[in-house]
Design a protein around this motif. Structure first.
Motif, PDB file in Angstrom:
ATOM      1  N   ASN A 156       7.096  -7.324  -3.637  1.00 37.61           N
ATOM      2  CA  ASN A 156       6.980  -5.804  -3.941  1.00 37.61           C
ATOM      3  C   ASN A 156       8.158  -5.364  -4.849  1.00 37.61           C
ATOM      4  O   ASN A 156       7.773  -5.006  -5.865  1.00 37.61           O
ATOM      5  N   ASP A 157       9.097  -5.907  -4.353  1.00 43.08           N
ATOM      6  CA  ASP A 157      10.576  -5.733  -5.419  1.00 43.08           C
ATOM      7  C   ASP A 157      10.381  -6.168  -6.636  1.00 43.08           C
ATOM      8  O   ASP A 157      10.696  -5.430  -7.939  1.00 43.08           O
ATOM      9  N   PHE A 158       9.783  -7.540  -6.882  1.00 41.35           N
ATOM     10  CA  PHE A 158       9.690  -8.133  -8.161  1.00 41.35           C
ATOM     11  C   PHE A 158       8.867  -7.294  -9.016  1.00 41.35           C
ATOM     12  O   PHE A 158       8.920  -7.109 -10.083  1.00 41.35           O
ATOM     13  N   LEU A 159       7.739  -7.287  -8.444  1.00 39.93           N
ATOM     14  CA  LEU A 159       6.607  -6.614  -9.094  1.00 39.93           C
ATOM     15  C   LEU A 159       6.809  -5.225  -9.609  1.00 39.93           C
ATOM     16  O   LEU A 159       6.492  -4.905 -10.935  1.00 39.93           O
ATOM     17  N   TYR A 160       7.313  -4.364  -8.868  1.00 38.43           N
ATOM     18  CA  TYR A 160       7.555  -2.892  -9.411  1.00 38.43           C
ATOM     19  C   TYR A 160       8.926  -2.904 -10.241  1.00 38.43           C
ATOM     20  O   TYR A 160       8.960  -2.277 -11.231  1.00 38.43           O
ATOM     21  N   SER A 161       9.825  -3.976  -9.834  1.00 36.75           N
ATOM     22  CA  SER A 161      11.015  -4.002 -10.909  1.00 36.75           C
ATOM     23  C   SER A 161      11.128  -4.289 -12.133  1.00 36.75           C
ATOM     24  O   SER A 161      11.546  -3.841 -12.988  1.00 36.75           O
ATOM     25  N   VAL A 182     -11.669 -11.105  -9.751  1.00 37.21           N
ATOM     26  CA  VAL A 182     -10.502 -11.019  -9.093  1.00 37.21           C
ATOM     27  C   VAL A 182     -10.009  -9.688  -8.651  1.00 37.21           C
ATOM     28  O   VAL A 182      -9.426  -9.170  -7.706  1.00 37.21           O
ATOM     29  N   PHE A 183     -10.263  -8.669  -9.995  1.00 39.46           N
ATOM     30  CA  PHE A 183     -10.008  -7.511  -9.788  1.00 39.46           C
ATOM     31  C   PHE A 183     -10.777  -6.873  -8.537  1.00 39.46           C
ATOM     32  O   PHE A 183     -10.127  -6.017  -7.589  1.00 39.46           O
ATOM     33  N   ALA A 184     -11.881  -7.077  -8.388  1.00 37.44           N
ATOM     34  CA  ALA A 184     -12.828  -6.537  -7.275  1.00 37.44           C
ATOM     35  C   ALA A 184     -12.279  -6.947  -6.055  1.00 37.44           C
ATOM     36  O   ALA A 184     -12.267  -5.961  -5.209  1.00 37.44           O
ATOM     37  N   LEU A 187      -9.503  -5.392  -0.862  1.00 37.46           N
ATOM     38  CA  LEU A 187      -8.485  -5.802   0.051  1.00 37.46           C
ATOM     39  C   LEU A 187      -7.406  -4.430   0.034  1.00 37.46           C
ATOM     40  O   LEU A 187      -6.863  -3.966   1.200  1.00 37.46           O
ATOM     41  N   CYS A 188      -7.171  -4.075  -1.173  1.00 38.77           N
ATOM     42  CA  CYS A 188      -6.115  -2.715  -1.292  1.00 38.77           C
ATOM     43  C   CYS A 188      -6.708  -1.554  -0.683  1.00 38.77           C
ATOM     44  O   CYS A 188      -6.142  -0.894   0.063  1.00 38.77           O
ATOM     45  N   PHE A 189      -7.937  -1.366  -0.939  1.00 35.16           N
ATOM     46  CA  PHE A 189      -8.498   0.126  -0.313  1.00 35.16           C
ATOM     47  C   PHE A 189      -8.985  -0.032   0.789  1.00 35.16           C
ATOM     48  O   PHE A 189      -8.826   0.871   1.719  1.00 35.16           O
ATOM     49  N   ALA A 190      -9.850  -0.867   1.216  1.00 34.35           N
ATOM     50  CA  ALA A 190     -10.655  -0.981   2.261  1.00 34.35           C
ATOM     51  C   ALA A 190      -9.872  -1.185   3.442  1.00 34.35           C
ATOM     52  O   ALA A 190     -10.107  -0.725   4.653  1.00 34.35           O
ATOM     53  N   PHE A 191      -8.905  -1.971   3.187  1.00 35.19           N
ATOM     54  CA  PHE A 191      -7.710  -2.668   4.291  1.00 35.19           C
ATOM     55  C   PHE A 191      -6.587  -1.959   4.199  1.00 35.19           C
ATOM     56  O   PHE A 191      -5.938  -1.610   5.098  1.00 35.19           O
ATOM     57  N   GLY A 246      -0.031  -3.045  -6.803  1.00 36.08           N
ATOM     58  CA  GLY A 246       0.753  -3.553  -7.789  1.00 36.08           C
ATOM     59  C   GLY A 246      -0.100  -4.537  -8.851  1.00 36.08           C
ATOM     60  O   GLY A 246      -0.245  -4.600  -9.918  1.00 36.08           O
ATOM     61  N   LEU A 247      -0.724  -5.672  -7.917  1.00 34.14           N
ATOM     62  CA  LEU A 247      -1.430  -6.556  -8.601  1.00 34.14           C
ATOM     63  C   LEU A 247      -2.893  -5.983  -9.033  1.00 34.14           C
ATOM     64  O   LEU A 247      -3.136  -6.519 -10.458  1.00 34.14           O
ATOM     65  N   MET A 248      -3.249  -5.143  -8.644  1.00 33.08           N
ATOM     66  CA  MET A 248      -4.628  -4.480  -9.081  1.00 33.08           C
ATOM     67  C   MET A 248      -4.280  -3.911 -10.301  1.00 33.08           C
ATOM     68  O   MET A 248      -4.952  -4.063 -11.334  1.00 33.08           O
TER      69      MET A 248
END
Length: 467
Positions: A12-17, A146-148, A153-157, A416-418
């Motif tokens: 999380n820190d790496f992705l956003y920073s 990949v995006f789907a 995963l992000c929204f449903a879970f 962040g990945l999405m």
């Protein structure tokens, strides 16, 4: 569990920073300049477009707006803003505003692209979004898949687990210590699961209908509470704005421990709330039946303003004018409940509990709509869809018993990945959306009611906008 949470926190820190903030800011600024500040220049046109009637049987611009707003307006607007202020300070509110203004240009681009590359499914309904325009315009189905998968995963879970948890935790006030060990989280989870099943098994029309009723009513009531408390504490407004701006540009707050700084906190919670550039709202935008893609791009752009500039600001004012100080120990929903309680008494706590239930439940419904649209992109099977609906309902139930830090970190990483995949795609395809915008404005100048034909702007790889 602690080990997994630690790994997610580091990712999380790496992705956003180091990745996402640069991409978000670059995309927002680039499309703001290239579109000649479309989010400001065409704001009146966006308001007009949302009131247009749709063709009979199709989803209207307003319904699509409410689905995307339902997804946006939820935990992020109340608990997320409270966490940002408690952890990052009042200055994080400023960076939420900046993210909304700049990001709304990206929201316009992604939603216009979703309209251009939408398809019609077996039920006769429009579907689309980043997975669809990545496949059709970039010719990269694997990346669309990949995006789907990331979105599902992000929204449903991730997000729906978080919304479910937040609804459940709002009842902790009434039970006190030991709440987690009672049967209430299970009961609330069962009720939420049952309500979710009732709506999502009814299909897109039921989702649109529920969203178009719950969201505007609750938003108006919540905003009225914010206006009342702002007027009540009007004398404190100059000091509040001074605090916001001074903390927003405090060098120590910005650069001290950058991953947890005021800038990162504001942008992260702003992104979670308004989703501009993230690739989620285009899934709702594509479902609208309109005569020109730009109309829905403008409408979805408006949703970012509704979410952040209006509703998140309402929460921020409630908190900052209350006199209650947020902290690591007092953040998220308890912070909001304490702030409202200090101003209007115990009934305010009941109102916040009801508000978070309505907002978060509408988010669960909007989030599911996005997830199903992307599942159908991977494989459009009625049997698979029904199985997925059952799993999504189970995720809502389990979210009510989840560990809050784990759910937040998981949601942030997946988001962040999405967003990274989508921003790269709209950077590559943004020129097409700008051509479509130019076509719309040209027709308006000629006094026409804009109607889009893809070939007229040199786009030949669409399924819907044929002559």
């Amino acid at each position: 569990m602690d080990f997994i949470n630690g790994l997610l926190g580091q990712a999380n820190d790496f992705l956003y920073s180091f990745v996402l903030i640069a991409l978000l800011m670059a995309a927002g600024l680039w499309f703001t300049l290239r579109s000649r500040f479309v989010q400001i220049r065409m704001l009146p046109e966006a308001i007009r477009a949302v009131t247009e009637k749709n063709k009979k049987g199709g989803m209207s611009s307003f319904q699509a707006l409410m689905i995307s707003t339902a997804s946006r307006v939820g935990t992020g607007n109340i608990a997320g803003v409270a966490t940002a202020i408690a952890v990052g300070g009042a200055g994080s509110v400023f960076w939420m505003w900046i993210m909304a203004i700049i990001g709304s240009a990206s929201a316009f681009i992604e939603s216009t692209l979703a309209q251009v590359y939408k398809t019609r499914d077996k039920d006769g309904q429009y579907r689309g979004g980043p997975a669809y325009y990545i496949q059709q315009a970039l010719g990269q189905r694997w990346l669309g898949v990949v995006f789907a998968v990331l979105l599902i995963l992000c929204f449903a879970f991730g997000f729906n687990g978080l919304q479910s948890y937040t609804i459940t935790s709002s009842f902790a006030y009434y039970v006190g210590p030991g709440f987690a060990s009672t049967a209430i989280p299970v009961i609330v989870g069962l009720v939420l699961a049952a309500l979710t099943a009732f709506v999502i098994f009814g299909g897109a029309h039921r989702i649109g209908f529920i969203s178009s009723i719950v969201v505007p009513i609750m938003a108006i009531i919540y905003i009225l509470l914010g206006v009342f408390l702002t007027v009540k504490n009007a004398g404190q407004l100059p000091q509040m704005f001074s605090t916001i701006f001074s903390q927003a540009f405090d060098v120590k707050a910005i650069f001290g421990g950058f991953a947890g700084s005021v800038v990162v906190t504001g942008i992260k919670r702003g992104l979670f709330s308004n989703e501009a550039g993230m690739g989620s709202a285009p899934n709702a935008a594509a479902a609208a039946d309109v005569s020109h893609p730009v109309k829905q791009g403008l409408v979805q752009m408006l949703s970012v303003f509704i979410d952040t500039i209006i509703i998140c600001t309402t929460t921020a004012f409630i908190l900052l004018l209350s006199g209650v100080q947020g902290s690591e120990q007092l953040k998220a929903l308890p912070f909001v409940q304490a702030a409202v309680n200090s101003q209007v008494g115990v009934w305010g706590i009941h109102f916040i509990t009801f508000s978070i239930f309505a907002f978060a439940f509408s988010s669960i419904i909007g989030n599911y709509f996005y997830a199903e649209s992307n599942l159908r992109f991977i494989r459009d099977s009625k049997a698979l869809t029904n199985v997925f609906r059952c799993i999504a309902v189970l995720a809502v139930f389990l979210g009510a018993q989840a560990d809050v830090d784990l759910v937040w970190n998981l949601a942030d990483v997946l988001m962040g990945l999405m967003a990274t995949v989508n921003i790269v795609a709209i950077f590559l395809l943004g020129g097409r959306a700008l051509k479509v915008l130019k076509d719309y404005t040209a027709q308006k100048k000629q006094g026409k009611a804009p109607v889009f034909i893809a070939e007229d702007v040199g786009i030949t790889d669409t399924e819907v906008w044929k002559r």
